[in-house]
Each structure stands twice: as structure tokens, then as C-alpha cells.
Write a protein that holds these residues in place. Structure first.
Motif, PDB file in Angstrom:
ATOM      1  N   GLN A  70       0.947  -1.146   0.091  1.00  0.00           N
ATOM      2  CA  GLN A  70       0.066   0.091   0.006  1.00  0.00           C
ATOM      3  C   GLN A  70       0.917   1.125  -0.061  1.00  0.00           C
ATOM      4  O   GLN A  70       0.671   2.253  -0.678  1.00  0.00           O
ATOM      5  N   THR A  88     -14.510   4.831  -7.163  1.00  0.00           N
ATOM      6  CA  THR A  88     -14.498   3.587  -6.608  1.00  0.00           C
ATOM      7  C   THR A  88     -14.797   3.272  -5.103  1.00  0.00           C
ATOM      8  O   THR A  88     -14.986   2.347  -4.722  1.00  0.00           O
ATOM      9  N   MET A  89     -14.478   4.708  -4.580  1.00  0.00           N
ATOM     10  CA  MET A  89     -14.619   4.440  -2.950  1.00  0.00           C
ATOM     11  C   MET A  89     -16.068   4.425  -2.634  1.00  0.00           C
ATOM     12  O   MET A  89     -16.231   3.906  -1.268  1.00  0.00           O
ATOM     13  N   THR A 114     -14.132 -10.483  -7.393  1.00  0.00           N
ATOM     14  CA  THR A 114     -12.424 -10.767  -6.866  1.00  0.00           C
ATOM     15  C   THR A 114     -12.345 -12.159  -6.648  1.00  0.00           C
ATOM     16  O   THR A 114     -11.320 -12.806  -6.856  1.00  0.00           O
ATOM     17  N   PHE A 169      -5.161  -6.398  -2.348  1.00  0.00           N
ATOM     18  CA  PHE A 169      -5.053  -5.366  -1.490  1.00  0.00           C
ATOM     19  C   PHE A 169      -3.877  -4.459  -1.235  1.00  0.00           C
ATOM     20  O   PHE A 169      -3.496  -3.596  -0.552  1.00  0.00           O
ATOM     21  N   SER A 174     -17.528  -2.859  -0.400  1.00  0.00           N
ATOM     22  CA  SER A 174     -16.590  -4.020  -0.842  1.00  0.00           C
ATOM     23  C   SER A 174     -17.064  -5.259  -0.952  1.00  0.00           C
ATOM     24  O   SER A 174     -16.847  -6.122  -1.732  1.00  0.00           O
ATOM     25  N   THR A 233      -4.118   0.784   7.178  1.00  0.00           N
ATOM     26  CA  THR A 233      -4.061  -0.594   6.484  1.00  0.00           C
ATOM     27  C   THR A 233      -3.785  -1.630   7.356  1.00  0.00           C
ATOM     28  O   THR A 233      -4.396  -2.725   7.446  1.00  0.00           O
ATOM     29  N   TYR A 262      -8.217   4.901  -1.358  1.00  0.00           N
ATOM     30  CA  TYR A 262      -8.178   5.754  -0.352  1.00  0.00           C
ATOM     31  C   TYR A 262      -6.943   6.233  -0.189  1.00  0.00           C
ATOM     32  O   TYR A 262      -6.429   7.205   0.378  1.00  0.00           O
ATOM     33  N   SER A 311      -3.113  -1.766  -3.190  1.00  0.00           N
ATOM     34  CA  SER A 311      -3.023  -0.673  -3.617  1.00  0.00           C
ATOM     35  C   SER A 311      -4.849  -0.275  -3.173  1.00  0.00           C
ATOM     36  O   SER A 311      -5.700  -1.030  -3.365  1.00  0.00           O
ATOM     37  N   SER A 312      -4.994   1.039  -2.898  1.00  0.00           N
ATOM     38  CA  SER A 312      -6.381   1.536  -2.655  1.00  0.00           C
ATOM     39  C   SER A 312      -6.492   2.799  -3.101  1.00  0.00           C
ATOM     40  O   SER A 312      -5.731   3.787  -3.098  1.00  0.00           O
ATOM     41  N   CYS A 316       0.514   3.048  -3.747  1.00  0.00           N
ATOM     42  CA  CYS A 316      -0.134   4.038  -3.487  1.00  0.00           C
ATOM     43  C   CYS A 316       0.805   5.608  -3.553  1.00  0.00           C
ATOM     44  O   CYS A 316       0.280   6.748  -4.155  1.00  0.00           O
TER      45      CYS A 316
END
Length: 288
Positions: A98, A127-128, A139, A159, A132, A214, A164, A161-162, A102
Motif C-alpha cells: 500500500q 470507486t470509494m 474478485t 489489497f 466492498s 491498512t 483511499y 493498493s487502494s 499508493c
């Protein structure tokens, strides 16, 4: 002179009222804090009780006998160290991923403008708004087709990257002065070296914030590890807690003791990174 005297008298008369307001405020906050601590203290109490005394009435907050052996029984009843290793490996891998991916994406959006960057960033933010649970089945199907079920890859790669994390770091990068980067470019630094040697060291508060969020999210995740793992050897702590329950009964002292062991690392990480956490939250609220 009269005005100054009046102001001084007003401040003196206002002090008792302010003192009462402070006492009331801190009293309410103290009561709320204690009410939040009660379930945690009850977990500690239950973890040290014999199994038969959990449902005694009236309930005993302080156990009549302290059974520290319950914590030894936790490691005998389940491969707890294996669960701990899996959780640590998955969590640290996701945290590192992340921060790396990110921050790279956030640096591109914040410092390397390109055609359509704003539109792409808006799509990332959109996408936020997708729960989920909506993306869980697609997925899972992808993981199944890649033959990653019951593996570390299934628990880590989705997971890395995100949206957020990209948004959080991008907002922080916007708050950093550009003069240092311009001086580095004059000296011949490449963009990656500017990112690695200048941007990342200056972004410790935001990186710590992302790492804490995270860490807490992955460490306490239950649904996804339960879906993609089939064997006991690949389970994480949250899924492994189910071994203390069967179809008819639950060993509550061992369940509470194991839950405390699972919660403890999260509390420890938050306490050690609280300064960066608060600072990162305040700074990422600046204009972007």
C-alpha cells in the motif's frame, strides 16, 4: 482605564462558570471513556475465569480464582503461532505494498500532470463509493481462475493498493513546497530520486496514517481470509478464533483470551504511531 478594569472584572467573574463547564465536560468524557473500557475489562476478567463460572448469576467482575493457565491452553487448543505468522506476513506485505504503490500513484497525480489525470483521479475516487461486498464475488472469481485459492497471494495481491491510500497521499503531497523539488531537478535528480529521497521522507505523517489504517483493516479482516482459505495452515487470527467454538458450545474463557491476544498488536501499533496518525489526519485536510 475603566474599560481595562471592566474587562478584568468580567474575566474574574467568568472563571467560576468556566471551571464548572470544564468539570462537567471532563466528567462526561470520563464516564464515556469508562463505559467504553468496561467491555474490554470484562474480556480480561472472562479470560481468567474457569469455564463453568462464566454464566454465574450474579456475574462476577473479579474472578474468584485467576486461571492464567487459560492463555497456555489457547496455544494448545489451536495452532495459534501459525495463525499469528500468517496474519503478520499478510498484514506486513499489504502495508508495504500500500505504501509503495499508493505513494507512486499519488506522486504521479500530484507532481506529474498528464492529459486526463483529473478524470482518472475522479474515477479512482468514484470507486470509494462502491461497497466492498459488491466486488467480493468478482474478485473471488478472479482468484479462483488464477488458482490462488488457499494461498498467500489470494490474501495479499487484491489489497496492494487502494483509492483511499492514493487520495490520502496525493492530498499530502500537494501540501509540500515545490521549491525543494525544483532545486533537486536543477541538480540533475531524476523524478524517481525526487520521489524516493525528498517526497517520501517529508511524508512520514501521511505514510504512518496510511500504514495504521491498512494494518488495522488487514489485521482485523475476517470475511476475505475465510472465503479464500480452506486449510488450517493458511488461516489468519480472525478466522482461527472460530476453533474455540463448535456446533453447540463456546469455550468463552479461551475465546476472550484469544481475542485479547488478537487486539493487543493493533493497540500497540496505534499507541506508537499516534503522533504521526493525528498529524497526518490534520495535514491531509489541507487544500489540494
Amino acid at each position: 482605564m475603566a474599560t481595562m478594569t471592566g474587562t478584568a472584572n468580567h474575566s474574574k467573574t467568568a472563571k467560576p462558570g468556566q471551571l464548572l463547564a470544564d468539570i462537567f465536560t471532563y466528567g462526561v468524557l470520563g464516564i464515556v471513556s469508562l463505559s467504553m473500557l468496561v467491555p474490554f475489562l470484562w474480556m480480561i476478567s472472562t479470560s481468567l475465569k474457569p469455564e463453568y463460572s462464566v454464566f454465574e448469576f450474579p456475574p462476577q467482575f473479579i474472578p474468584s480464582s485467576w486461571l492464567f493457565e487459560n492463555y497456555v491452553s489457547i496455544f494448545k487448543a489451536a495452532p495459534f503461532m501459525r495463525f499469528l505468522y500468517n496474519t503478520l506476513f499478510v498484514t506486513m506485505s499489504v502495508v508495504i505494498g500500500q505504501v509503495l504503490f499508493c505513494s507512486l500513484a499519488a506522486y504521479a497525480f500530484a507532481r506529474l500532470p498528464f492529459k486526463g489525470s483529473n478524470a482518472i483521479f475522479v474515477l479512482f475516487l468514484a470507486t470509494m463509493m462502491i461497497p466492498s461486498q459488491v466486488t467480493t464475488i468478482p474478485t473471488y472469481i478472479m482468484i479462483y481462475k488464477f488458482h490462488w485459492l488457499d494461498s498467500y497471494a489470494a490474501q495479499i495481491i487484491p489489497f496492494l493498493s487502494s483509492a483511499y491510500g492514493i487520495f490520502l497521499l496525493k492530498q499530502f503531497f500537494h501540501s509540500l513546497p515545490k521549491e525543494t523539488e525544483d532545486a533537486a531537478r536543477i541538480d540533475g535528480c531524476s523524478e524517481f530520486r525526487i520521489y524516493w529521497n525528498i517526497i517520501l521522507p517529508l511524508s512520514q505523517p501521511a505514510i504512518a496514517t496510511l500504514s495504521v489504517f491498512t494494518f488495522m483493516g488487514v489485521w482485523t479482516d475476517f470475511l476475505w481470509p475465510m472465503l479464500v482459505t480452506n486449510t488450517v495452515e493458511m488461516r489468519t487470527l480472525e478466522v482461527g478464533l472460530s476453533v474455540f467454538r463448535n456446533q453447540y458450545t463456546t469455550n468463552w474463557p479461551l475465546q476472550m483470551g484469544a481475542s485479547l491476544l488478537v487486539i493487543f498488536p493493533v493497540l500497540l501499533v496505534f499507541l506508537f504511531t499516534q503522533r504521526y496518525f493525528v498529524q497526518g489526519i490534520s495535514l491531509t485536510g489541507m487544500k489540494g
